[in-house]
Design a protein around this motif. Structure first.
Motif, PDB file in Angstrom:
ATOM      1  N   ARG A 249       0.829  -1.213   0.000  1.00 28.94           N
ATOM      2  CA  ARG A 249       0.000   0.000   0.000  1.00 28.94           C
ATOM      3  C   ARG A 249       0.862   1.261   0.000  1.00 28.94           C
ATOM      4  NH1 ARG A 249      -2.318  -0.721   6.106  1.00 28.94           N
ATOM      5  NH2 ARG A 249      -0.485   0.106   7.165  1.00 28.94           N
ATOM      6  N   ILE A 250       0.232   2.368  -0.419  1.00 27.27           N
ATOM      7  CA  ILE A 250       0.922   3.652  -0.459  1.00 27.27           C
ATOM      8  C   ILE A 250       0.950   4.229   0.952  1.00 27.27           C
ATOM      9  CG2 ILE A 250       0.924   5.984  -1.468  1.00 27.27           C
ATOM     10  CD1 ILE A 250       1.310   3.765  -3.564  1.00 27.27           C
ATOM     11  N   LYS A 251       2.136   4.693   1.375  1.00 27.88           N
ATOM     12  CA  LYS A 251       2.242   5.323   2.697  1.00 27.88           C
ATOM     13  C   LYS A 251       1.320   6.534   2.751  1.00 27.88           C
ATOM     14  CE  LYS A 251       7.105   4.056   3.187  1.00 27.88           C
ATOM     15  NZ  LYS A 251       8.481   4.552   2.961  1.00 27.88           N
ATOM     16  N   ARG A 252       0.704   6.737   3.882  1.00 27.68           N
ATOM     17  CA  ARG A 252      -0.274   7.810   4.033  1.00 27.68           C
ATOM     18  C   ARG A 252       0.300   9.168   3.606  1.00 27.68           C
ATOM     19  NH1 ARG A 252      -5.081   8.952   6.447  1.00 27.68           N
ATOM     20  NH2 ARG A 252      -5.572   6.770   6.812  1.00 27.68           N
ATOM     21  N   LYS A 253       1.543   9.438   4.014  1.00 28.22           N
ATOM     22  CA  LYS A 253       2.122  10.766   3.718  1.00 28.22           C
ATOM     23  C   LYS A 253       2.451  10.942   2.234  1.00 28.22           C
ATOM     24  CE  LYS A 253       6.925   9.698   4.384  1.00 28.22           C
ATOM     25  NZ  LYS A 253       7.921   9.070   4.924  1.00 28.22           N
ATOM     26  N   CYS A 254       2.365   9.855   1.455  1.00 24.35           N
ATOM     27  CA  CYS A 254       2.689   9.946   0.022  1.00 24.35           C
ATOM     28  C   CYS A 254       1.440  10.037  -0.858  1.00 24.35           C
ATOM     29  CB  CYS A 254       3.519   8.742  -0.410  1.00 24.35           C
ATOM     30  SG  CYS A 254       5.089   8.649   0.464  1.00 24.35           S
ATOM     31  N   LEU A 255       0.254  10.122  -0.238  1.00 20.60           N
ATOM     32  CA  LEU A 255      -0.985  10.163  -1.028  1.00 20.60           C
ATOM     33  C   LEU A 255      -1.237  11.576  -1.578  1.00 20.60           C
ATOM     34  CD1 LEU A 255      -3.392   8.129   1.287  1.00 20.60           C
ATOM     35  CD2 LEU A 255      -2.231   7.353  -0.795  1.00 20.60           C
ATOM     36  N   PRO A 256      -1.776  11.676  -2.789  1.00 21.74           N
ATOM     37  CA  PRO A 256      -2.190  12.994  -3.287  1.00 21.74           C
ATOM     38  C   PRO A 256      -3.242  13.582  -2.343  1.00 21.74           C
ATOM     39  CG  PRO A 256      -2.213  11.362  -5.053  1.00 21.74           C
ATOM     40  CD  PRO A 256      -1.987  10.610  -3.763  1.00 21.74           C
ATOM     41  N   PRO A 257      -3.039  14.829  -1.866  1.00 20.81           N
ATOM     42  CA  PRO A 257      -3.925  15.396  -0.830  1.00 20.81           C
ATOM     43  C   PRO A 257      -5.223  15.973  -1.403  1.00 20.81           C
ATOM     44  CG  PRO A 257      -2.119  16.906  -1.316  1.00 20.81           C
ATOM     45  CD  PRO A 257      -1.924  15.719  -2.205  1.00 20.81           C
ATOM     46  N   LEU A 258      -6.226  15.122  -1.562  1.00 25.78           N
ATOM     47  CA  LEU A 258      -7.530  15.540  -2.091  1.00 25.78           C
ATOM     48  C   LEU A 258      -8.208  16.507  -1.115  1.00 25.78           C
ATOM     49  CD1 LEU A 258      -8.134  13.849  -4.688  1.00 25.78           C
ATOM     50  CD2 LEU A 258      -9.964  12.744  -3.415  1.00 25.78           C
ATOM     51  N   PRO A 259      -8.675  17.670  -1.556  1.00 30.33           N
ATOM     52  CA  PRO A 259      -9.385  18.567  -0.628  1.00 30.33           C
ATOM     53  C   PRO A 259     -10.783  17.993  -0.332  1.00 30.33           C
ATOM     54  CG  PRO A 259      -9.483  19.453  -2.841  1.00 30.33           C
ATOM     55  CD  PRO A 259      -8.653  18.198  -2.922  1.00 30.33           C
ATOM     56  N   ASN A 260     -11.375  18.384   0.805  1.00 32.43           N
ATOM     57  CA  ASN A 260     -12.703  17.846   1.104  1.00 32.43           C
ATOM     58  C   ASN A 260     -13.788  18.919   1.057  1.00 32.43           C
ATOM     59  OD1 ASN A 260     -12.096  19.250   3.369  1.00 32.43           O
ATOM     60  ND2 ASN A 260     -11.787  17.452   4.674  1.00 32.43           N
ATOM     61  N   ASN A 261     -13.437  20.114   0.524  1.00 31.08           N
ATOM     62  CA  ASN A 261     -14.443  21.188   0.478  1.00 31.08           C
ATOM     63  C   ASN A 261     -14.788  21.598  -0.955  1.00 31.08           C
ATOM     64  OD1 ASN A 261     -12.071  22.350  -0.228  1.00 31.08           O
ATOM     65  ND2 ASN A 261     -12.142  24.022   1.262  1.00 31.08           N
ATOM     66  N   GLY A 262     -14.336  20.828  -1.948  1.00 29.08           N
ATOM     67  CA  GLY A 262     -14.675  21.153  -3.331  1.00 29.08           C
ATOM     68  C   GLY A 262     -13.957  22.365  -3.890  1.00 29.08           C
ATOM     69  N   LYS A 263     -12.897  22.813  -3.198  1.00 24.08           N
ATOM     70  CA  LYS A 263     -12.135  23.971  -3.679  1.00 24.08           C
ATOM     71  C   LYS A 263     -10.707  23.547  -3.982  1.00 24.08           C
ATOM     72  CE  LYS A 263     -14.537  27.864  -1.667  1.00 24.08           C
ATOM     73  NZ  LYS A 263     -14.494  28.924  -0.677  1.00 24.08           N
ATOM     74  N   TRP A 264     -10.234  24.007  -5.126  1.00 22.62           N
ATOM     75  CA  TRP A 264      -8.901  23.587  -5.579  1.00 22.62           C
ATOM     76  C   TRP A 264      -8.043  24.819  -5.851  1.00 22.62           C
ATOM     77  CZ3 TRP A 264      -7.901  18.307  -6.249  1.00 22.62           C
ATOM     78  CH2 TRP A 264      -9.027  17.465  -6.248  1.00 22.62           C
ATOM     79  N   LEU A 265      -6.770  24.729  -5.451  1.00 28.60           N
ATOM     80  CA  LEU A 265      -5.807  25.763  -5.831  1.00 28.60           C
ATOM     81  C   LEU A 265      -4.945  25.171  -6.947  1.00 28.60           C
ATOM     82  CD1 LEU A 265      -4.819  28.616  -5.175  1.00 28.60           C
ATOM     83  CD2 LEU A 265      -3.161  27.581  -3.594  1.00 28.60           C
ATOM     84  N   ILE A 266      -5.152  25.689  -8.156  1.00 28.21           N
ATOM     85  CA  ILE A 266      -4.518  25.117  -9.342  1.00 28.21           C
ATOM     86  C   ILE A 266      -3.351  26.004  -9.763  1.00 28.21           C
ATOM     87  CG2 ILE A 266      -4.899  24.411 -11.752  1.00 28.21           C
ATOM     88  CD1 ILE A 266      -6.752  22.826 -10.021  1.00 28.21           C
ATOM     89  N   GLU A 267      -2.182  25.403  -9.912  1.00 28.17           N
ATOM     90  CA  GLU A 267      -1.020  26.162 -10.381  1.00 28.17           C
ATOM     91  C   GLU A 267      -1.206  26.589 -11.836  1.00 28.17           C
ATOM     92  OE1 GLU A 267      -0.854  23.183  -8.815  1.00 28.17           O
ATOM     93  OE2 GLU A 267       0.871  23.113  -7.443  1.00 28.17           O
ATOM     94  N   VAL A 268      -0.770  27.806 -12.164  1.00 30.41           N
ATOM     95  CA  VAL A 268      -0.679  28.229 -13.567  1.00 30.41           C
ATOM     96  C   VAL A 268       0.638  28.966 -13.782  1.00 30.41           C
ATOM     97  CG1 VAL A 268      -3.111  28.459 -14.224  1.00 30.41           C
ATOM     98  CG2 VAL A 268      -1.959  30.379 -13.100  1.00 30.41           C
ATOM     99  N   CYS A 269       1.124  28.895 -15.006  1.00 35.31           N
ATOM    100  CA  CYS A 269       2.266  29.714 -15.425  1.00 35.31           C
ATOM    101  C   CYS A 269       1.742  30.737 -16.425  1.00 35.31           C
ATOM    102  CB  CYS A 269       3.336  28.862 -16.094  1.00 35.31           C
ATOM    103  SG  CYS A 269       4.036  27.596 -15.013  1.00 35.31           S
TER     104      CYS A 269
END
Lengths: 289, 324
Positions: free
Chosen positions: B163-183
């Motif tokens: 299994r994937i170690k807990r600290k290595c999981l992609p951190p899914l938000p639980n409030n439906g809000k995303w901060l998306i990187e842009v260049c």
């Protein structure tokens, strides 16, 4: 207008766009295709792919292998090596593609659009009038009177964007607004300064003036011409449309279906930009065919 | 071999990084949108990170194993059950011949990846097994899974209980809000200062009219610089029109007033400007976001985007795995 020095524009962490100028002067495409060829020959470190167009080239790279700054330097070096645009010579095959101008199928597309979206005249008559041509027949004569330069193969698989090489055959027209929701496969369209051939039967915005029975790509690679390739044309190839009638369209369709159609593509020529420009300068571009 | 009982919503074979080197023929790369979860799924079952696996979108499929197999699920939670027993995400699991894997709608996230030890064994097309639905090529017969169809699986040496170690999981938000990187770029100079500020300070809603070709965003109006208005006529009449140019994957493509993030199955070229580009480090967020969720954009430099990509790549390794 061609820029004094090309512009380098970033596209996120893995793309860089090289822009040679800000209009659709054909020299700018020659430069973009010259750079594409130079990158391939150079096997520039970190470059994954190139996507050329009218006045620019998008380069995909792997930042673990080369930084943005170093890639820009490499591209500047290769552009320097191209010299003046007149010195460019590009491999260019000539594909003879059968075309039924003023065909019934694209006429149906226009009629369908008129009925469902907004009324408009039959495209060939409309484009002929816009370009001061006598009628749709002259449009067909003018359009088939030149080799069309493949600016890029793009957008959807195998779709060529083309420009007429003979300035006496230049045609301009605005694109549909709003766009069509469907277009028959193989439709030949003109829009802006360009010609294209629909390789999927999807939406579209070009004015439809004819149709070709031959496929421009084949994911199953069934016909012999697709044995070693998936798409028929490359950027920097040339297309000459060979006018055919409805009977011949049907004959070719049947040969495509039974797998015996023989494509006519010559592959012995190189395109010299200098020689081309000299020829263009000798023409009276006001005379039509 | 695995039999398809239910297809789910356009479940497709994908591989990573997808179909590369084919822009000049008009092919986008395809491949998994959330390539972070995708690679972790493969590592769990002992595959190479980029091997072919399934991408499930919004609603997962029902599958029947015809032979024993090791598989793993990562990404969004589609309530998977193996013969009625819940299957943990982020962990390799053994299935016996005849067992059924049944999945439902995504409770969290939007895309779930199913890897099989040995990988999905379909012939590559232009160097990739990824399905390109619009081009009808790659994957299984160039199409999403079909009921009654079969998924060929290669020979693998996976084991269950990784299994994937807990600290290595992609951190899914639980409030439906995303901060998306842009260049910024390639065409940020077509947008005026007020427009740039508005883009970066506004909340954008992900439209339901979104798919693997592009994600449509709903938000405030765009305003332009002189460059967008005072230009050669062949650019077209709308401020967002430009002479056709190649599209970077991830570009925020502005058609009129509607921004569309160009994704893995995009058109490779077109006549609209791309003021900003979403870098590859944010694609896992795009892949797991759901219609009507909210995006805010974080402007970062190219170098920062490349560093964040390297950080994600680093977690796609054996170091992220432990035994359950």
């Amino acid at each position: 207008m061609k820029f004094d020095a090309p512009k380098f524009l970033p596209g996120g962490d893995r793309f860089i766009m090289v822009q040679f100028g800000d209009d659709a002067e054909i020299d700018l495409n020659f430069l973009a295709l010259g750079l594409t060829t130079a990158i391939k020959a150079d096997q520039t470190r970190g470059v994954i792919d190139t996507n050329p167009s009218y006045n620019s080239l998008v380069v995909e790279y792997e930042s673990d292998e080369i930084s943005y700054g170093d890639l820009q330097k490499e591209l500047e070096r290769l552009i320097g090596g191209l010299g003046s645009v007149e010195k460019l010579e590009l491999d260019s095959r000539l594909a003879y593609l059968p075309a039924m101008y003023l065909d019934p199928w694209t006429r149906d597309c226009v009629a369908d659009y008129s009925a469902k979206i907004t009324p408009r005249d039959w495209d060939p008559a409309y484009v002929a009038e816009l370009n001061d041509l006598e009628d749709a027949q002259q449009l067909a004569r003018v359009h088939s009177g030149t080799e069309h330069w493949v600016v890029a193969v793009c957008s959807t698989p195998g779709l060529p964007l083309m420009r007429p090489l003979d300035p006496r055959c230049a045609i301009t027209s605005p694109k549909y607004n709003p766009p069509r929701t469907w277009t028959t496969l193989g439709a030949i369209g003109v829009g802006g300064l360009s010609t294209s051939i629909y390789t999927t039967s999807g939406p579209g915005g070009y004015n439809l003036i004819g149709r070709t029975p031959v496929p421009l790509w084949d994911p199953r690679q069934r016909l012999p011409v697709f044995k070693d390739r998936v798409v028929l044309l490359n950027a920097a190839d040339r297309v000459k449309f060979v006018p055919i009638d409805k009977d011949e369209f049907g004959y070719i369709e049947a040969r495509i279906a039974d797998g015996t159609y023989e494509f006519n593509i010559t592959a012995y020529q190189r395109f010299s930009v200098g020689a081309y420009k000299k020829w263009v300068a000798s023409l009276n571009a006001d005379r039509r065919f | 071999m695995i039999e398809v009982l239910k297809t789910g919503l356009e479940t497709c074979v994908q591989d990573f990084p997808g179909r590369k080197g084919a822009f000049g023929m008009g092919f986008p790369p395809s491949g998994p949108i959330d390539h972070w979860s995708f690679r972790l799924a493969n590592l769990l079952v002992g595959n190479e990170p980029g091997d072919a696996a399934l991408e499930c979108q919004f609603i997962g499929p029902a599958l029947k194993f015809k032979a024993p197999a090791i598989f793993a699920l990562t990404g969004g939670d589609m309530q998977a059950k193996l013969d009625g027993e819940y299957v943990p995400l982020w962990q390799s699991v053994a299935a016996g011949a005849g067992q059924k894997l049944e999945m439902g709608p995504a409770l969290t996230g939007a895309r779930c990846y199913i890897s099989f030890a040995g990988g999905v064994d379909v012939p590559p097309f232009l160097g990739s097994r990824s399905t390109f639905v619009l081009g009808k090529c790659g994957g299984i017969d160039g199409a999403p899974l079909a009921v009654g169809g079969e998924i060929p699986v290669g020979v693998g040496e996976g084991i269950s209980g990784r299994r994937i170690k807990r600290k290595c999981l992609p951190p899914l938000p639980n409030n439906g809000k995303w901060l998306i990187e842009v260049c910024a770029g390639p065409n940020d100079d077509w947008i005026d200062k007020a427009g740039q500020k508005r883009f970066l300070e506004s909340m954008w809603k992900l439209s339901p009219k979104s798919n693997r070709v592009g994600f449509r965003l709903e938000g405030p109006k765009w305003t332009f610089t002189r460059k967008a208005i005072d230009k050669a006529p062949e650019n077209g009449s709308d401020p967002s029109n430009t002479i056709d140019h190649g599209y970077p994957i991830g570009a925020i493509n502005l058609g009129g007033q509607t921004p569309i993030i160009l994704l893995n199955d995009t058109l490779t070229l077109g006549g609209f400007i791309n003021p900003y580009t979403v870098p590859s480090c944010a694609f896992w967020k795009l892949g797991q976001s759901r219609p009507n969720e909210i995006y805010e954009f974080e402007l970062i430099s190219i170098e920062e985007a490349q560093a964040r990509k390297r950080a994600i790549n680093a977690t796609c390794s054996e170091d992220s795995i432990e035994l359950a």
